[in-house]
Motif scaffolding. Sequence first.
Motif, PDB file in Angstrom:
ATOM      1  N   GLN A  48      59.835  40.244 -14.376  1.00  0.00           N
ATOM      2  CA  GLN A  48      59.122  39.950 -15.622  1.00  0.00           C
ATOM      3  C   GLN A  48      57.976  38.970 -15.378  1.00  0.00           C
ATOM      4  OE1 GLN A  48      61.739  39.246 -19.209  1.00  0.00           O
ATOM      5  NE2 GLN A  48      63.303  39.476 -17.614  1.00  0.00           N
ATOM      6  N   LEU A  49      58.241  37.914 -14.609  1.00  0.00           N
ATOM      7  CA  LEU A  49      57.195  36.926 -14.345  1.00  0.00           C
ATOM      8  C   LEU A  49      56.077  37.507 -13.472  1.00  0.00           C
ATOM      9  CD1 LEU A  49      59.282  33.648 -13.905  1.00  0.00           C
ATOM     10  CD2 LEU A  49      57.962  34.410 -15.904  1.00  0.00           C
ATOM     11  N   ALA A  50      56.402  38.417 -12.581  1.00  0.00           N
ATOM     12  CA  ALA A  50      55.371  39.095 -11.787  1.00  0.00           C
ATOM     13  C   ALA A  50      54.450  39.896 -12.701  1.00  0.00           C
ATOM     14  CB  ALA A  50      56.014  39.994 -10.736  1.00  0.00           C
ATOM     15  N   MET A  51      55.029  40.592 -13.679  1.00  0.00           N
ATOM     16  CA  MET A  51      54.205  41.354 -14.633  1.00  0.00           C
ATOM     17  C   MET A  51      53.338  40.413 -15.469  1.00  0.00           C
ATOM     18  SD  MET A  51      56.431  44.610 -15.990  1.00  0.00           S
ATOM     19  CE  MET A  51      57.720  43.659 -16.733  1.00  0.00           C
ATOM     20  N   ILE A  52      53.919  39.325 -15.937  1.00  0.00           N
ATOM     21  CA  ILE A  52      53.163  38.361 -16.748  1.00  0.00           C
ATOM     22  C   ILE A  52      52.015  37.772 -15.920  1.00  0.00           C
ATOM     23  CG2 ILE A  52      53.286  36.100 -17.862  1.00  0.00           C
ATOM     24  CD1 ILE A  52      56.156  36.945 -18.791  1.00  0.00           C
ATOM     25  N   SER A  53      52.302  37.427 -14.687  1.00  0.00           N
ATOM     26  CA  SER A  53      51.249  36.888 -13.820  1.00  0.00           C
ATOM     27  C   SER A  53      50.123  37.902 -13.631  1.00  0.00           C
ATOM     28  CB  SER A  53      51.832  36.490 -12.466  1.00  0.00           C
ATOM     29  OG  SER A  53      50.822  35.975 -11.642  1.00  0.00           O
ATOM     30  N   SER A  54      50.480  39.162 -13.464  1.00  0.00           N
ATOM     31  CA  SER A  54      49.456  40.210 -13.318  1.00  0.00           C
ATOM     32  C   SER A  54      48.556  40.269 -14.551  1.00  0.00           C
ATOM     33  CB  SER A  54      50.117  41.577 -13.105  1.00  0.00           C
ATOM     34  OG  SER A  54      50.829  41.599 -11.897  1.00  0.00           O
ATOM     35  N   MET A  55      49.136  40.137 -15.724  1.00  0.00           N
ATOM     36  CA  MET A  55      48.344  40.175 -16.954  1.00  0.00           C
ATOM     37  C   MET A  55      47.465  38.933 -17.081  1.00  0.00           C
ATOM     38  SD  MET A  55      50.929  41.993 -19.696  1.00  0.00           S
ATOM     39  CE  MET A  55      52.500  41.365 -19.150  1.00  0.00           C
ATOM     40  N   ILE A  56      47.973  37.784 -16.665  1.00  0.00           N
ATOM     41  CA  ILE A  56      47.167  36.552 -16.688  1.00  0.00           C
ATOM     42  C   ILE A  56      46.009  36.688 -15.721  1.00  0.00           C
ATOM     43  CG2 ILE A  56      47.175  34.097 -16.087  1.00  0.00           C
ATOM     44  CD1 ILE A  56      50.128  34.065 -17.149  1.00  0.00           C
ATOM     45  N   HIS A  57      46.283  37.138 -14.499  1.00  0.00           N
ATOM     46  CA  HIS A  57      45.227  37.318 -13.501  1.00  0.00           C
ATOM     47  C   HIS A  57      44.168  38.325 -13.959  1.00  0.00           C
ATOM     48  CE1 HIS A  57      47.986  35.271 -10.676  1.00  0.00           C
ATOM     49  NE2 HIS A  57      46.890  34.994  -9.999  1.00  0.00           N
ATOM     50  N   ARG A  74      48.063  34.972 -25.748  1.00  0.00           N
ATOM     51  CA  ARG A  74      48.308  33.526 -25.707  1.00  0.00           C
ATOM     52  C   ARG A  74      49.754  33.186 -25.370  1.00  0.00           C
ATOM     53  NH1 ARG A  74      45.227  30.094 -29.017  1.00  0.00           N
ATOM     54  NH2 ARG A  74      46.114  28.541 -27.644  1.00  0.00           N
ATOM     55  N   VAL A  75      50.684  34.076 -25.720  1.00  0.00           N
ATOM     56  CA  VAL A  75      52.104  33.793 -25.493  1.00  0.00           C
ATOM     57  C   VAL A  75      52.764  35.031 -24.886  1.00  0.00           C
ATOM     58  CG1 VAL A  75      54.318  33.219 -26.581  1.00  0.00           C
ATOM     59  CG2 VAL A  75      52.206  32.156 -27.423  1.00  0.00           C
ATOM     60  N   TYR A  76      53.460  34.813 -23.793  1.00  0.00           N
ATOM     61  CA  TYR A  76      54.271  35.851 -23.173  1.00  0.00           C
ATOM     62  C   TYR A  76      55.722  35.407 -23.278  1.00  0.00           C
ATOM     63  CZ  TYR A  76      49.989  37.622 -21.016  1.00  0.00           C
ATOM     64  OH  TYR A  76      48.738  38.131 -20.804  1.00  0.00           O
ATOM     65  N   TYR A  77      56.636  36.358 -23.261  1.00  0.00           N
ATOM     66  CA  TYR A  77      58.052  36.056 -23.427  1.00  0.00           C
ATOM     67  C   TYR A  77      58.847  36.830 -22.384  1.00  0.00           C
ATOM     68  CZ  TYR A  77      62.415  35.202 -26.016  1.00  0.00           C
ATOM     69  OH  TYR A  77      63.665  34.787 -26.391  1.00  0.00           O
ATOM     70  N   ALA A  78      59.666  36.125 -21.645  1.00  0.00           N
ATOM     71  CA  ALA A  78      60.560  36.748 -20.668  1.00  0.00           C
ATOM     72  C   ALA A  78      61.976  36.266 -20.966  1.00  0.00           C
ATOM     73  CB  ALA A  78      60.148  36.369 -19.255  1.00  0.00           C
ATOM     74  N   THR A  79      62.959  37.046 -20.563  1.00  0.00           N
ATOM     75  CA  THR A  79      64.342  36.650 -20.827  1.00  0.00           C
ATOM     76  C   THR A  79      65.176  36.730 -19.551  1.00  0.00           C
ATOM     77  OG1 THR A  79      65.073  38.889 -21.389  1.00  0.00           O
ATOM     78  CG2 THR A  79      64.244  37.521 -23.193  1.00  0.00           C
ATOM     79  N   MET A  80      66.234  35.936 -19.552  1.00  0.00           N
ATOM     80  CA  MET A  80      67.210  35.983 -18.476  1.00  0.00           C
ATOM     81  C   MET A  80      68.573  35.762 -19.097  1.00  0.00           C
ATOM     82  SD  MET A  80      67.490  33.627 -15.102  1.00  0.00           S
ATOM     83  CE  MET A  80      68.909  33.761 -14.026  1.00  0.00           C
ATOM     84  N   GLY A  81      69.431  36.712 -18.945  1.00  0.00           N
ATOM     85  CA  GLY A  81      70.767  36.600 -19.514  1.00  0.00           C
ATOM     86  C   GLY A  81      71.787  36.171 -18.474  1.00  0.00           C
ATOM     87  N   GLY A  82      73.036  36.182 -18.893  1.00  0.00           N
ATOM     88  CA  GLY A  82      74.127  35.914 -17.984  1.00  0.00           C
ATOM     89  C   GLY A  82      74.713  34.527 -18.047  1.00  0.00           C
TER      90      GLY A  82
END
Length: 178
Positions: A21-30, A36-44
């Motif tokens: 998820q963070l790799a995808m967000i970084s790609s969009m930022i680059h 302005r706001v991205y959201y990622a989740t981590m469960g468990g």
Amino acid sequence: IRSAVARGTGANYPNTGLGRQLAMISSMIHAGLETRVYYATMGGFDTHAGQGGPQGQHANLVRQFSDAIKAFYDDLGATGHDQRVLTMSFSEFGRRVSQNGSNGTDHGTAAPMFLAGPMVRPGLLGNHPSLTDLDNGDLKFNLDFRSVYAGLLQDWLKADDREILKGSFRPARVVTSS
């Protein structure tokens, strides 16, 4: 969005849900998307049983989180984008202080919140909660999370915190400059 994500950044991320998820967000930022706001989740983290010690379930989840955030900021820092990105991590619930009979912890209060980025004021905001002065077995929170939201909305996003939060909360000063 698909084009930005397909280009990637060439950085190495852990092969975990949060890492991807963070790799995808970084790609969009680059790619310069104006989001302005991205959201990622981590469960468990709902560890009612078998939480474990240094090599246990909870420690492994914290390690996965840490590795993904480090990769994200290493990637952003290589191009200076880290100066534009503030990361907030939060949980929708806290955990009880005492371990239960299944070697885990049950739902509790005073959930954790972490902020990351070069613009974040370093240190602890508020006071460490007491592990002995409890409210029916739960931590007593000493900072309303909406104060952190209000501070971020005002000082970082330049948004009307009262309108967004539908109320007035004393803004926590969490960024060094705006």
